[in-house]
Motif scaffolding. Structure first.
Motif, PDB file in Angstrom:
ATOM      1  N   SER A   1      38.939   1.181   6.962  1.00 33.27           N
ATOM      2  CA  SER A   1      38.807  -0.229   7.305  1.00 33.27           C
ATOM      3  C   SER A   1      37.373  -0.546   7.742  1.00 33.27           C
ATOM      4  O   SER A   1      36.873  -1.612   7.435  1.00 33.27           O
ATOM      5  N   GLU A   2      36.723   0.405   8.443  1.00 32.84           N
ATOM      6  CA  GLU A   2      35.328   0.183   8.857  1.00 32.84           C
ATOM      7  C   GLU A   2      34.412   0.086   7.643  1.00 32.84           C
ATOM      8  O   GLU A   2      33.502  -0.742   7.619  1.00 32.84           O
ATOM      9  N   LEU A   3      34.662   0.917   6.641  1.00 35.07           N
ATOM     10  CA  LEU A   3      33.867   0.892   5.416  1.00 35.07           C
ATOM     11  C   LEU A   3      33.977  -0.472   4.738  1.00 35.07           C
ATOM     12  O   LEU A   3      32.981  -1.078   4.367  1.00 35.07           O
ATOM     13  N   ILE A   4      35.190  -0.968   4.610  1.00 38.68           N
ATOM     14  CA  ILE A   4      35.418  -2.237   3.924  1.00 38.68           C
ATOM     15  C   ILE A   4      34.842  -3.396   4.740  1.00 38.68           C
ATOM     16  O   ILE A   4      34.165  -4.269   4.193  1.00 38.68           O
ATOM     17  N   ASP A   5      35.096  -3.400   6.049  1.00 39.95           N
ATOM     18  CA  ASP A   5      34.562  -4.478   6.886  1.00 39.95           C
ATOM     19  C   ASP A   5      33.041  -4.481   6.918  1.00 39.95           C
ATOM     20  O   ASP A   5      32.425  -5.529   7.083  1.00 39.95           O
ATOM     21  N   GLY A   6      32.437  -3.311   6.729  1.00 38.41           N
ATOM     22  CA  GLY A   6      30.976  -3.218   6.742  1.00 38.41           C
ATOM     23  C   GLY A   6      30.328  -3.567   5.417  1.00 38.41           C
ATOM     24  O   GLY A   6      29.115  -3.701   5.331  1.00 38.41           O
ATOM     25  N   ALA A   7      31.124  -3.734   4.385  1.00 37.51           N
ATOM     26  CA  ALA A   7      30.594  -4.045   3.055  1.00 37.51           C
ATOM     27  C   ALA A   7      30.427  -5.548   2.897  1.00 37.51           C
ATOM     28  O   ALA A   7      31.284  -6.328   3.316  1.00 37.51           O
ATOM     29  N   ASP A   8      29.353  -5.926   2.269  1.00 35.93           N
ATOM     30  CA  ASP A   8      29.059  -7.338   2.039  1.00 35.93           C
ATOM     31  C   ASP A   8      30.120  -7.966   1.135  1.00 35.93           C
ATOM     32  O   ASP A   8      30.413  -7.466   0.053  1.00 35.93           O
ATOM     33  N   GLY A   9      30.731  -9.034   1.595  1.00 36.47           N
ATOM     34  CA  GLY A   9      31.700  -9.769   0.802  1.00 36.47           C
ATOM     35  C   GLY A   9      33.122  -9.238   0.864  1.00 36.47           C
ATOM     36  O   GLY A   9      33.999  -9.776   0.205  1.00 36.47           O
ATOM     37  N   LEU A  10      33.370  -8.181   1.646  1.00 31.50           N
ATOM     38  CA  LEU A  10      34.724  -7.626   1.751  1.00 31.50           C
ATOM     39  C   LEU A  10      35.213  -7.712   3.188  1.00 31.50           C
ATOM     40  O   LEU A  10      34.435  -7.673   4.130  1.00 31.50           O
ATOM     41  N   GLU A  11      36.532  -7.812   3.336  1.00 32.87           N
ATOM     42  CA  GLU A  11      37.153  -7.841   4.654  1.00 32.87           C
ATOM     43  C   GLU A  11      38.482  -7.088   4.585  1.00 32.87           C
ATOM     44  O   GLU A  11      39.296  -7.337   3.692  1.00 32.87           O
ATOM     45  N   CYS A  12      38.669  -6.176   5.515  1.00 26.21           N
ATOM     46  CA  CYS A  12      39.948  -5.475   5.619  1.00 26.21           C
ATOM     47  C   CYS A  12      40.876  -6.355   6.453  1.00 26.21           C
ATOM     48  O   CYS A  12      40.612  -6.611   7.620  1.00 26.21           O
ATOM     49  N   VAL A  13      41.975  -6.808   5.854  1.00 22.37           N
ATOM     50  CA  VAL A  13      42.866  -7.729   6.553  1.00 22.37           C
ATOM     51  C   VAL A  13      44.044  -7.034   7.216  1.00 22.37           C
ATOM     52  O   VAL A  13      44.710  -7.623   8.064  1.00 22.37           O
ATOM     53  N   ALA A  14      44.306  -5.774   6.828  1.00 20.47           N
ATOM     54  CA  ALA A  14      45.414  -5.040   7.453  1.00 20.47           C
ATOM     55  C   ALA A  14      45.335  -3.567   7.098  1.00 20.47           C
ATOM     56  O   ALA A  14      44.764  -3.192   6.068  1.00 20.47           O
ATOM     57  N   VAL A  15      45.913  -2.745   7.967  1.00 22.20           N
ATOM     58  CA  VAL A  15      46.068  -1.314   7.738  1.00 22.20           C
ATOM     59  C   VAL A  15      47.506  -0.976   8.099  1.00 22.20           C
ATOM     60  O   VAL A  15      47.999  -1.401   9.147  1.00 22.20           O
ATOM     61  N   TYR A  16      48.179  -0.223   7.238  1.00 21.13           N
ATOM     62  CA  TYR A  16      49.578   0.122   7.484  1.00 21.13           C
ATOM     63  C   TYR A  16      49.736   1.628   7.603  1.00 21.13           C
ATOM     64  O   TYR A  16      49.138   2.379   6.839  1.00 21.13           O
ATOM     65  N   GLU A  17      50.562   2.040   8.538  1.00 16.01           N
ATOM     66  CA  GLU A  17      50.787   3.461   8.830  1.00 16.01           C
ATOM     67  C   GLU A  17      51.630   4.150   7.768  1.00 16.01           C
ATOM     68  O   GLU A  17      51.499   5.348   7.555  1.00 16.01           O
ATOM     69  N   ILE A  95      33.652   3.625  -3.562  1.00 17.13           N
ATOM     70  CA  ILE A  95      34.906   2.967  -3.185  1.00 17.13           C
ATOM     71  C   ILE A  95      34.675   1.464  -3.048  1.00 17.13           C
ATOM     72  O   ILE A  95      35.447   0.655  -3.565  1.00 17.13           O
ATOM     73  N   VAL A  96      33.596   1.092  -2.376  1.00 15.13           N
ATOM     74  CA  VAL A  96      33.256  -0.332  -2.239  1.00 15.13           C
ATOM     75  C   VAL A  96      33.017  -0.936  -3.618  1.00 15.13           C
ATOM     76  O   VAL A  96      33.517  -2.020  -3.927  1.00 15.13           O
ATOM     77  N   GLU A  97      32.278  -0.220  -4.466  1.00 19.70           N
ATOM     78  CA  GLU A  97      32.018  -0.706  -5.825  1.00 19.70           C
ATOM     79  C   GLU A  97      33.330  -0.860  -6.600  1.00 19.70           C
ATOM     80  O   GLU A  97      33.522  -1.835  -7.334  1.00 19.70           O
ATOM     81  N   ALA A  98      34.257   0.078  -6.413  1.00 18.46           N
ATOM     82  CA  ALA A  98      35.549   0.013  -7.107  1.00 18.46           C
ATOM     83  C   ALA A  98      36.348  -1.208  -6.668  1.00 18.46           C
ATOM     84  O   ALA A  98      36.979  -1.871  -7.493  1.00 18.46           O
ATOM     85  N   ILE A  99      36.335  -1.521  -5.385  1.00 17.66           N
ATOM     86  CA  ILE A  99      37.051  -2.702  -4.888  1.00 17.66           C
ATOM     87  C   ILE A  99      36.452  -3.961  -5.515  1.00 17.66           C
ATOM     88  O   ILE A  99      37.172  -4.842  -5.982  1.00 17.66           O
ATOM     89  N   LYS A 100      35.131  -4.033  -5.562  1.00 21.36           N
ATOM     90  CA  LYS A 100      34.479  -5.189  -6.176  1.00 21.36           C
ATOM     91  C   LYS A 100      34.759  -5.244  -7.678  1.00 21.36           C
ATOM     92  O   LYS A 100      34.966  -6.322  -8.240  1.00 21.36           O
ATOM     93  N   ASP A 101      34.800  -4.087  -8.317  1.00 26.16           N
ATOM     94  CA  ASP A 101      35.095  -4.036  -9.753  1.00 26.16           C
ATOM     95  C   ASP A 101      36.496  -4.558 -10.043  1.00 26.16           C
ATOM     96  O   ASP A 101      36.694  -5.320 -10.989  1.00 26.16           O
ATOM     97  N   VAL A 102      37.474  -4.145  -9.246  1.00 25.72           N
ATOM     98  CA  VAL A 102      38.843  -4.592  -9.495  1.00 25.72           C
ATOM     99  C   VAL A 102      38.953  -6.096  -9.240  1.00 25.72           C
ATOM    100  O   VAL A 102      39.674  -6.791  -9.962  1.00 25.72           O
ATOM    101  N   CYS A 103      38.215  -6.616  -8.278  1.00 25.31           N
ATOM    102  CA  CYS A 103      38.206  -8.066  -8.031  1.00 25.31           C
ATOM    103  C   CYS A 103      37.583  -8.830  -9.201  1.00 25.31           C
ATOM    104  O   CYS A 103      37.938  -9.977  -9.450  1.00 25.31           O
ATOM    105  N   ALA A 104      36.670  -8.167  -9.910  1.00 24.65           N
ATOM    106  CA  ALA A 104      35.998  -8.796 -11.051  1.00 24.65           C
ATOM    107  C   ALA A 104      36.738  -8.559 -12.362  1.00 24.65           C
ATOM    108  O   ALA A 104      36.227  -8.864 -13.436  1.00 24.65           O
TER     109      ALA A 104
END
Length: 179
Positions: A1-17, A95-104
């Motif tokens: 979640s820290e990685l995602i929140d620290g990435a430009d344009g991304l926000e971690c909205v939840a984490v599930y156990e 991982i950040v690039e992959a999240i952006k890729d899937v969004c695109a």
């Protein structure tokens, strides 16, 4: 979640156990992308969770991020509705690039996973050709081959003289055609 929140344009909205918590929470918040592990804890696997959530949240893209690299888990996850498959050895930047890729509109996969996809289809029908790979266009086969060698989307785009968006679209088509 820290990685995602620290990435430009991304926000971690939840984490599930565990999978059960994800099943309860994800349909309420309907995220654009959900990173899932196969071993999530609890009684349900991440693959089963994706299958259930994809039906409930068709607009959410699911990317598996797991330590498991065997062909059975890869194909089961993709058939369940995952749009991408990464290994936990994937660097934080990728991982950040992959999240952006899937969004695109792309379908990210690590080079190790692309190699397994190719290997699986090449080994299916050694005599008489491979019916699954024949579903892919020549360009899609070429892109899959480059992915299996570890090339990044922008490197593939440069080598083929196409845009990154074109490469993303071809990768999305590969996932669709190979289920």
């Amino acid at each position: 979640s820290e990685l995602i929140d620290g990435a430009d344009g991304l926000e971690c909205v939840a984490v599930y156990e565990n999978a059960e918590a994800a099943l309860a929470g994800i349909p309420e918040i309907k995220p654009d992308v959900a990173l899932m592990d196969i071993h999530m804890g609890g009684g349900m696997s991440g693959i089963e969770c994706v299958r259930a959530l994809k039906a409930a949240c068709p607009a959410t893209e699911f990317v598996m991020c797991t330590s498991l690299e065997d062909s059975e888990n890869i194909f089961n996850a993709l058939q369940a509705g995952a749009t991408g498959y990464l290994t936990k050895s994937t660097t934080p930047e990728k991982i950040v690039e992959a999240i952006k890729d899937v969004c695109a509109g792309g379908s990210p996969m690590s080079s190790q996973i692309a190699r397994k996809v190719i290997g699986q289809f090449q080994n299916q029908e050694p005599r008489g050709g491979n019916k699954e790979l024949e579903k892919l266009s020549v360009r899609e086969q070429e892109i899959l081959n480059y992915l299996s060698k570890g090339y990044r989307y922008k490197e593939i785009a440069a080598m083929l003289f196409v845009s990154i968006e074109t490469v993303r679209k071809h990768i999305h088509n590969i996932y669709d055609k190979l289920h």
